[in-house]
Design an enzyme around this catalytic site. Structure first.
Site, PDB file in Angstrom:
ATOM      1  N   TRP A  11     -19.501 -42.455  12.206  1.00  0.00           N
ATOM      2  CA  TRP A  11     -20.146 -41.343  12.906  1.00  0.00           C
ATOM      3  C   TRP A  11     -19.213 -40.162  13.111  1.00  0.00           C
ATOM      4  O   TRP A  11     -19.618 -39.002  12.944  1.00  0.00           O
ATOM      5  CB  TRP A  11     -20.762 -41.817  14.227  1.00  0.00           C
ATOM      6  CG  TRP A  11     -21.962 -42.677  13.964  1.00  0.00           C
ATOM      7  CD1 TRP A  11     -22.063 -44.023  14.183  1.00  0.00           C
ATOM      8  CD2 TRP A  11     -23.204 -42.269  13.367  1.00  0.00           C
ATOM      9  NE1 TRP A  11     -23.301 -44.462  13.767  1.00  0.00           N
ATOM     10  CE2 TRP A  11     -24.014 -43.425  13.276  1.00  0.00           C
ATOM     11  CE3 TRP A  11     -23.707 -41.057  12.899  1.00  0.00           C
ATOM     12  CZ2 TRP A  11     -25.311 -43.385  12.729  1.00  0.00           C
ATOM     13  CZ3 TRP A  11     -24.993 -41.023  12.367  1.00  0.00           C
ATOM     14  CH2 TRP A  11     -25.768 -42.166  12.282  1.00  0.00           C
TER      15      TRP A  11
ATOM     16  N   ASP B 110     -18.751 -37.735  21.297  1.00  0.00           N
ATOM     17  CA  ASP B 110     -20.020 -38.377  20.965  1.00  0.00           C
ATOM     18  C   ASP B 110     -20.026 -39.727  21.685  1.00  0.00           C
ATOM     19  O   ASP B 110     -19.243 -40.617  21.357  1.00  0.00           O
ATOM     20  CB  ASP B 110     -20.091 -38.560  19.440  1.00  0.00           C
ATOM     21  CG  ASP B 110     -21.354 -39.302  19.003  1.00  0.00           C
ATOM     22  OD1 ASP B 110     -22.137 -39.737  19.873  1.00  0.00           O
ATOM     23  OD2 ASP B 110     -21.544 -39.449  17.771  1.00  0.00           O
TER      24      ASP B 110
ATOM     25  N   LYS C  17     -29.975 -45.930  22.501  1.00  0.00           N
ATOM     26  CA  LYS C  17     -29.185 -47.171  22.580  1.00  0.00           C
ATOM     27  C   LYS C  17     -29.148 -47.688  24.021  1.00  0.00           C
ATOM     28  O   LYS C  17     -29.587 -48.784  24.312  1.00  0.00           O
ATOM     29  CB  LYS C  17     -27.774 -46.940  22.042  1.00  0.00           C
ATOM     30  CG  LYS C  17     -27.772 -46.758  20.523  1.00  0.00           C
ATOM     31  CD  LYS C  17     -27.058 -45.523  20.148  1.00  0.00           C
ATOM     32  CE  LYS C  17     -27.204 -45.096  18.708  1.00  0.00           C
ATOM     33  NZ  LYS C  17     -27.515 -46.064  17.683  1.00  0.00           N
TER      34      LYS C  17
HETATM   35  C1  LIG Z   1     -22.206 -42.911  17.642  1.00  0.00           C
HETATM   36  C2  LIG Z   1     -23.394 -42.290  17.009  1.00  0.00           C
HETATM   37  N1  LIG Z   1     -23.412 -40.959  16.823  1.00  0.00           N
HETATM   38  C3  LIG Z   1     -24.461 -40.347  16.271  1.00  0.00           C
HETATM   39  C4  LIG Z   1     -25.566 -41.042  15.871  1.00  0.00           C
HETATM   40  C5  LIG Z   1     -26.740 -40.320  15.261  1.00  0.00           C
HETATM   41  O1  LIG Z   1     -27.755 -40.328  16.170  1.00  0.00           O
HETATM   42  P1  LIG Z   1     -29.215 -39.764  15.832  1.00  0.00           P
HETATM   43  O2  LIG Z   1     -29.853 -40.789  14.970  1.00  0.00           O
HETATM   44  O3  LIG Z   1     -29.833 -39.639  17.190  1.00  0.00           O
HETATM   45  O4  LIG Z   1     -29.047 -38.456  15.159  1.00  0.00           O
HETATM   46  C6  LIG Z   1     -25.611 -42.423  16.047  1.00  0.00           C
HETATM   47  C7  LIG Z   1     -26.796 -43.190  15.632  1.00  0.00           C
HETATM   48  O5  LIG Z   1     -26.830 -44.381  15.543  1.00  0.00           O
HETATM   49  C8  LIG Z   1     -24.493 -43.069  16.629  1.00  0.00           C
HETATM   50  O6  LIG Z   1     -24.487 -44.383  16.807  1.00  0.00           O
END
Ligand SMILES: Cc1ncc(COP(=O)(O)O)c(C=O)c1O
Length: 372
Positions: free
Chosen positions: A116, A183, A207
């Protein structure tokens, strides 16, 4: 017996629910789901569901204001921070953040410790200069003394919990005067956080705090109102302040609000953390006590409390069997991310201790029957 009825009869929990180890969208607290059920047709005498009412009407105004107030209480968010409930997921923040906090000639530092943070760095690179200040091996976090911060960088972005690899920071990295952007999608509200250390925290809801469709952004107010002139309107924090420039994800915000109340009633984030520590320990102990039958790829000091990847190194074919047997025992969505393989147990806030205990017990039992 048809399949759903069989599943219901096997289930240990209320409503025939399984232990759902999904990495997201993920399990939610049953009392919250029950509340949504009772509110569904006629929300508190309004004669409408939350999905049908105006986002500017009195009922929804109260819902969003209470959600913000409860989150502020839960996380002890200082008054000089704005809280926004936005659409577009955490992924959209990968672009919104550089639009709001940088100009094209600026440099930002990015710590890359998994999938991520890598994606976030790639996206930021479209809008400004990116320096990879630290690059992990997906199993550990490089020692802070090795990070190469850029003098004058607009901010350092990192991912507090890498959902796919299961690598979690134990606290905010020390970056001096550099603005810190995190994040926290997969460990939001899982532990107390000192918000004042951050310029901006963002988290997709799906989550720990609610259904998909809403991303929470907590941003220091002096950083709002500085977006580039060409920032798309729905990415500009100043325009989106109040979360009502356009129609917000009303239902998702409503459910998040219920989760915040649930967490406050449960004693707040210190208690939540203690429960999360206990759950993660059960699963990691089962891995450690297995004499190598199970293996965690992650260095112990940065093992995630939320997402626990593990493998059966001696025989990958056994992993399929493990998943099938677990599913029959109502422990589902344990398959590892497609890029990593093996298993992944996500034990977010709403996973009960009994779920982690059931998994640990099953791991021991499975090992005793398959260890050669
Ligand atoms: C740590 C992290 N950042 C970003 C995201 C992306 O999230 P979204 O699907 O809401 O764009 C996720 C999705 O699983 C994630 O686990």
């Amino acid at each position: 017996m048809d399949a759903p009825a069989q599943k219901a009869s096997l289930a240990s929990g209320a409503h025939g629910r399984v232990f759902n180890f999904s990495a997201g969208p993920a399990t939610l607290p049953v009392p919250v789901l029950e509340q949504t059920q009772s509110d569904l047709i006629n929300y508190q005498g309004s004669g409408m569901s939350v999905m049908e009412m105006s986002h500017r009407g009195p009922e929804f105004t109260r819902i969003i204001e209470e959600a913000e107030a409860d989150l502020r209480k839960l996380m002890e968010i200082p008054d000089n921070y704005k809280v926004l409930f936005l659409q577009g997921g955490a992924s959209q923040q990968f672009s919104a953040i550089p639009f709001n906090l940088t100009q094209p000639e600026d440099t930002v530092d990015q710590a890359v410790t998994g999938s991520w943070s890598k994606k976030a760095a790639e996206e930021a690179g479209k809008y400004c200069k990116v320096n990879i200040a630290a690059k992990g091996d997906n199993k550990s976090v490089p020692d802070r003394s090795t990070w190469k911060l850029t003098p004058g960088a607009r901010y350092l972005h990192y991912c507090d919990n890498e959902t796919i690899q299961g690598v979690e920071f134990s606290g905010a990295p020390e970056v001096g005067d550099t603005l810190l952007v995190a994040d926290m999608s997969s460990n939001f509200c899982s532990k107390p956080v000192d918000v004042s250390k951050y310029a901006l925290i963002y988290a997709g809801a799906q989550k720990n705090i609610g259904p998909a469709g809403v991303v929470v952004v907590i941003v220091r107010e002096d950083l709002v109102g500085k977006a580039r002139a060409d920032t798309p309107v729905t990415l500009d924090y100043k325009i989106m302040e109040g979360s009502l420039y356009n129609t917000p994800p009303c239902w998702s915000i409503y459910v998040c609000g219920l989760v915040f109340k649930h967490l406050l009633a449960a004693g707040g984030l210190s208690g939540v953390k203690a429960n999360n520590d206990a759950k993660a320990k059960l699963v990691y102990d089962a891995i450690e006590a297995s004499d190598g039958f199970y293996s965690s790829p992650v260095e112990p000091s940065v093992r995630s409390n939320m997402n626990i990847p593990f493998t059966i190194p001696s025989d990958a074919a056994l992993e399929k069997e493990f998943l099938q047997e677990a599913s029959k025992k109502n422990m589902v969505q344990l398959k590892g991310h497609r890029s990593v393989g093996g298993m992944r147990a996500s034990v977010y806030n709403s996973m009960p201790l009994e779920g982690a205990q059931a998994l640990a017990d099953f791991m021991k039992d499975f090992q005793s029957r398959h260890c050669r």
